[in-house]
Design a protein around this motif. Structure first.
Motif, PDB file in Angstrom:
ATOM      1  N   LEU A 324     -40.787  -8.286  10.810  1.00 19.95           N
ATOM      2  CA  LEU A 324     -41.359  -6.996  10.450  1.00 19.95           C
ATOM      3  C   LEU A 324     -40.626  -6.297   9.304  1.00 19.95           C
ATOM      4  O   LEU A 324     -41.109  -5.277   8.806  1.00 19.95           O
ATOM      5  N   GLY A 325     -39.482  -6.816   8.881  1.00 20.68           N
ATOM      6  CA  GLY A 325     -38.735  -6.148   7.827  1.00 20.68           C
ATOM      7  C   GLY A 325     -37.384  -6.793   7.611  1.00 20.68           C
ATOM      8  O   GLY A 325     -37.198  -7.994   7.822  1.00 20.68           O
ATOM      9  N   GLY A 326     -36.414  -5.964   7.185  1.00 24.74           N
ATOM     10  CA  GLY A 326     -35.060  -6.446   6.939  1.00 24.74           C
ATOM     11  C   GLY A 326     -34.079  -5.718   7.830  1.00 24.74           C
ATOM     12  O   GLY A 326     -34.083  -4.486   7.924  1.00 24.74           O
ATOM     13  N   SER A 327     -33.230  -6.467   8.506  1.00 24.18           N
ATOM     14  CA  SER A 327     -32.293  -5.875   9.457  1.00 24.18           C
ATOM     15  C   SER A 327     -31.162  -5.139   8.737  1.00 24.18           C
ATOM     16  O   SER A 327     -30.706  -5.584   7.678  1.00 24.18           O
ATOM     17  N   ALA A 358     -24.124   0.022   1.357  1.00 26.91           N
ATOM     18  CA  ALA A 358     -25.204  -0.141   0.386  1.00 26.91           C
ATOM     19  C   ALA A 358     -26.416   0.692   0.781  1.00 26.91           C
ATOM     20  O   ALA A 358     -26.941   0.539   1.888  1.00 26.91           O
ATOM     21  N   PRO A 359     -26.916   1.537  -0.136  1.00 27.97           N
ATOM     22  CA  PRO A 359     -28.127   2.316   0.132  1.00 27.97           C
ATOM     23  C   PRO A 359     -29.381   1.508  -0.164  1.00 27.97           C
ATOM     24  O   PRO A 359     -30.435   2.067  -0.440  1.00 27.97           O
ATOM     25  N   TYR A 360     -29.249   0.197  -0.141  1.00 27.93           N
ATOM     26  CA  TYR A 360     -30.356  -0.711  -0.406  1.00 27.93           C
ATOM     27  C   TYR A 360     -30.304  -1.850   0.603  1.00 27.93           C
ATOM     28  O   TYR A 360     -29.322  -2.015   1.341  1.00 27.93           O
ATOM     29  N   TRP A 361     -31.375  -2.645   0.608  1.00 22.91           N
ATOM     30  CA  TRP A 361     -31.389  -3.845   1.444  1.00 22.91           C
ATOM     31  C   TRP A 361     -31.302  -5.071   0.555  1.00 22.91           C
ATOM     32  O   TRP A 361     -31.996  -5.174  -0.453  1.00 22.91           O
ATOM     33  N   SER A 362     -30.435  -5.990   0.915  1.00 23.90           N
ATOM     34  CA  SER A 362     -30.441  -7.308   0.309  1.00 23.90           C
ATOM     35  C   SER A 362     -30.132  -8.325   1.401  1.00 23.90           C
ATOM     36  O   SER A 362     -30.279  -8.025   2.584  1.00 23.90           O
ATOM     37  N   GLU A 363     -29.682  -9.500   1.034  1.00 20.39           N
ATOM     38  CA  GLU A 363     -29.786 -10.643   1.933  1.00 20.39           C
ATOM     39  C   GLU A 363     -28.528 -10.976   2.733  1.00 20.39           C
ATOM     40  O   GLU A 363     -28.435 -12.045   3.330  1.00 20.39           O
ATOM     41  N   ALA A 364     -27.571 -10.060   2.794  1.00 18.99           N
ATOM     42  CA  ALA A 364     -26.382 -10.284   3.621  1.00 18.99           C
ATOM     43  C   ALA A 364     -26.715 -10.580   5.084  1.00 18.99           C
ATOM     44  O   ALA A 364     -26.000 -11.362   5.717  1.00 18.99           O
ATOM     45  N   PRO A 365     -27.779  -9.985   5.679  1.00 19.29           N
ATOM     46  CA  PRO A 365     -28.066 -10.318   7.080  1.00 19.29           C
ATOM     47  C   PRO A 365     -28.276 -11.809   7.339  1.00 19.29           C
ATOM     48  O   PRO A 365     -27.969 -12.297   8.433  1.00 19.29           O
ATOM     49  N   PHE A 366     -28.804 -12.522   6.352  1.00 18.39           N
ATOM     50  CA  PHE A 366     -28.970 -13.963   6.545  1.00 18.39           C
ATOM     51  C   PHE A 366     -27.616 -14.634   6.754  1.00 18.39           C
ATOM     52  O   PHE A 366     -27.479 -15.540   7.579  1.00 18.39           O
ATOM     53  N   LEU A 367     -26.618 -14.199   6.002  1.00 15.88           N
ATOM     54  CA  LEU A 367     -25.299 -14.811   6.091  1.00 15.88           C
ATOM     55  C   LEU A 367     -24.551 -14.341   7.334  1.00 15.88           C
ATOM     56  O   LEU A 367     -23.948 -15.138   8.052  1.00 15.88           O
ATOM     57  N   VAL A 368     -24.602 -13.051   7.610  1.00 15.61           N
ATOM     58  CA  VAL A 368     -23.864 -12.496   8.745  1.00 15.61           C
ATOM     59  C   VAL A 368     -24.478 -12.940  10.071  1.00 15.61           C
ATOM     60  O   VAL A 368     -23.771 -13.408  10.977  1.00 15.61           O
ATOM     61  N   ASN A 369     -25.788 -12.794  10.181  1.00 17.25           N
ATOM     62  CA  ASN A 369     -26.443 -13.041  11.473  1.00 17.25           C
ATOM     63  C   ASN A 369     -26.835 -14.497  11.694  1.00 17.25           C
ATOM     64  O   ASN A 369     -26.743 -15.003  12.814  1.00 17.25           O
ATOM     65  N   ALA A 370     -27.303 -15.169  10.644  1.00 18.06           N
ATOM     66  CA  ALA A 370     -27.826 -16.530  10.824  1.00 18.06           C
ATOM     67  C   ALA A 370     -26.728 -17.585  10.846  1.00 18.06           C
ATOM     68  O   ALA A 370     -26.845 -18.583  11.561  1.00 18.06           O
ATOM     69  N   ILE A 371     -25.653 -17.392  10.055  1.00 18.48           N
ATOM     70  CA  ILE A 371     -24.605 -18.418  10.038  1.00 18.48           C
ATOM     71  C   ILE A 371     -23.233 -17.856  10.391  1.00 18.48           C
ATOM     72  O   ILE A 371     -22.228 -18.567  10.316  1.00 18.48           O
ATOM     73  N   GLY A 372     -23.174 -16.579  10.783  1.00 20.08           N
ATOM     74  CA  GLY A 372     -21.920 -16.002  11.269  1.00 20.08           C
ATOM     75  C   GLY A 372     -20.845 -15.861  10.226  1.00 20.08           C
ATOM     76  O   GLY A 372     -19.646 -15.938  10.549  1.00 20.08           O
ATOM     77  N   CYS A 373     -21.236 -15.610   8.973  1.00 18.01           N
ATOM     78  CA  CYS A 373     -20.260 -15.493   7.891  1.00 18.01           C
ATOM     79  C   CYS A 373     -20.077 -14.024   7.501  1.00 18.01           C
ATOM     80  O   CYS A 373     -21.028 -13.390   7.013  1.00 18.01           O
ATOM     81  N   PRO A 374     -18.885 -13.451   7.669  1.00 17.93           N
ATOM     82  CA  PRO A 374     -18.658 -12.072   7.208  1.00 17.93           C
ATOM     83  C   PRO A 374     -18.947 -11.970   5.722  1.00 17.93           C
ATOM     84  O   PRO A 374     -18.468 -12.778   4.924  1.00 17.93           O
ATOM     85  N   THR A 375     -19.721 -10.959   5.351  1.00 17.58           N
ATOM     86  CA  THR A 375     -20.209 -10.847   3.974  1.00 17.58           C
ATOM     87  C   THR A 375     -20.125  -9.409   3.501  1.00 17.58           C
ATOM     88  O   THR A 375     -20.412  -8.478   4.261  1.00 17.58           O
TER      89      THR A 375
END
Length: 421
Positions: A324-327, A358-375
């Motif tokens: 539904l969106g970006g986490s 960040a007052p914006y959304w970008s793709e860090a959730p893929f790294l933090v949540n999907a592969i467990g990498c602090p970003t």
């Protein structure tokens, strides 16, 4: 070699002209979403020259990601630099600057100490600074103990129809999960931060709401069902929801949650409006659950007292890491690597190196949540000029970013002697 010795050495041997030319060449490679391959061609050449042995693969037909790495001299921490290769479009740019040096959006001209062009700050400056940093370490004959890797991915921007769903990021994390790409211990996503270090970011969802009643001739309005009046009631409920959100909990770095009506269309034909449509974007602060936020939004819409003859349809067109969106996402603001990066930046750029969000959304959730990498996000450039006709990056800030990233690579990965610098 002491920190001060490394700092002086990097400053003395930095080839500033080459670093600027690298960025100007990158801006010159038009890579509006869908045309990422044009920029990837240049990246392949640069990464090969840097000994990164790049690999490419299409995340969608004709649209490649590119990644590569350099093994360390000994076992040690693994650092990954990530950024998106696509930019938003340039519609209206040339008209806005007609007859002036900045007329060409891909000309990458320098004006008053700033390099102008589409992608200058969002985010080719970050990509080029990171690659130039490795080149700088090579020039200084500094060999890293830990592994350094780079992954540059497409489809981040959402300005082109049917695109911008993070297809490149999804492909990247899938390859990491499958073991084709090694899982890093820490990652920097090079979205523009003015060289501050962002450990948190907002989340979002977009909702398109269609309100349907029944049109009728204006002289006999009793025969119709006014969708615009119904929409007014929905808007009232949403603005009430907005007040509740902004008065609610606030995140230290990105503030409170919020909701904004961004577009509304309805009526016409000198008749009772039979349809009305509105678009809404909802900001989530870190810690909020996206599904719960959607449920709150729908409860607000449903709280409007509408006639049984009115129907409401809601669609969510901007799924990213969530359907539904970006986490929203955050890591500990006191994470050792984040603080170390901030310290390295402060040594080269006094105006940067602050921990923030960040007052914006970008793709860090893929790294933090999907592969467990602090970003974290960190790169030169000001997000406020991204996507505008004023997109540019300050040259000195960009050059400081090259040195800052080089210092961090040394400090985080260590050197071949086994000593942390």
């Amino acid at each position: 070699m002491s920190d001060k010795t490394i700092n002086h050495k990097l400053r003395d041997i930095q080839d500033k002209n080459a670093d600027v030319e690298l960025l100007q060449a990158a801006i010159g490679r038009q890579s509006i979403t869908g045309n990422e391959a044009n920029f990837v061609e240049q990246l392949r050449e640069v990464m090969t020259a840097n000994g990164l042995k790049p690999n490419t693969a299409d995340f969608l037909p004709g649209r490649p990601n590119i990644w590569g790495h350099r093994k360390g001299t000994e076992p040690g921490p693994s650092l990954m630099i990530v950024g998106h290769t696509d930019t938003v479009n340039v519609q209206g740019w040339s008209n806005a600057w007609e007859g002036q040096p900045r007329e060409d959006p891909f000309g990458a001209i320098e004006v008053d100490g700033e390099i102008w062009g589409r992608g200058a700050c969002d985010l080719k400056a970050g990509i080029c600074a990171s690659l130039a940093a490795l080149r700088l370490l090579d020039a200084a004959d500094i060999k890293l103990r830990g592994q350094i890797s780079f992954a540059f991915i497409g489809d981040e921007e959402s300005g082109e129809p049917g695109m911008g769903v993070s297809a490149g990021a999804k492909d990247l994390v899938q390859r990491v999960k499958q073991g084709e790409i090694a899982t890093p211990d820490f990652a920097i996503y090079v979205e523009p931060t003015k060289l501050n270090v962002y450990t948190a970011q907002i989340g979002f969802f977009i909702a398109d709401v269609k309100v349907t009643g029944k049109s009728a001739y204006f002289g006999t309005p009793q025969d119709g069902v006014d969708a615009l009046k119904a929409t007014h009631k929905i808007l009232t409920a949403l603005w009430r929801h907005e007040e509740e959100l902004t008065a609610g909990p606030s995140h230290d770095f990105v503030g409170p949650s919020g909701i904004l009506v961004t577009d509304i269309k309805g009526g016409g034909y000198i008749a009772v409006p039979g349809e009305c449509a509105l678009s809404v974007i909802r900001k989530l602060r870190p810690g909020e659950d996206l599904d719960q936020a959607v449920a709150q939004f729908e409860n607000a819409v449903n709280s409007a007292e509408l006639s049984d003859e009115i129907s409401v349809e809601i669609k969510y067109p901007a799924g990213r890491d969530h359907p539904l969106g970006g986490s929203p996402v955050e890591i500990d603001p006191n994470h050792d690597a984040a603080r170390l990066l901030a310290t390295c930046v402060q040594q080269e750029h006094a105006q940067g190196g602050q921990i923030g969000g960040a007052p914006y959304w970008s793709e860090a959730p893929f790294l933090v949540n999907a592969i467990g990498c602090p970003t974290v996000y960190c790169a030169p450039g000001d997000i406020s000029v991204a996507h505008t006709f004023n997109e540019r990056v300050n040259v000195e800030e960009y050059l400081a970013a090259v040195r800052s990233f080089a210092l961090f690579m040394v400090a985080y990965c260590g050197t071949e002697t086994g000593e942390e610098e």
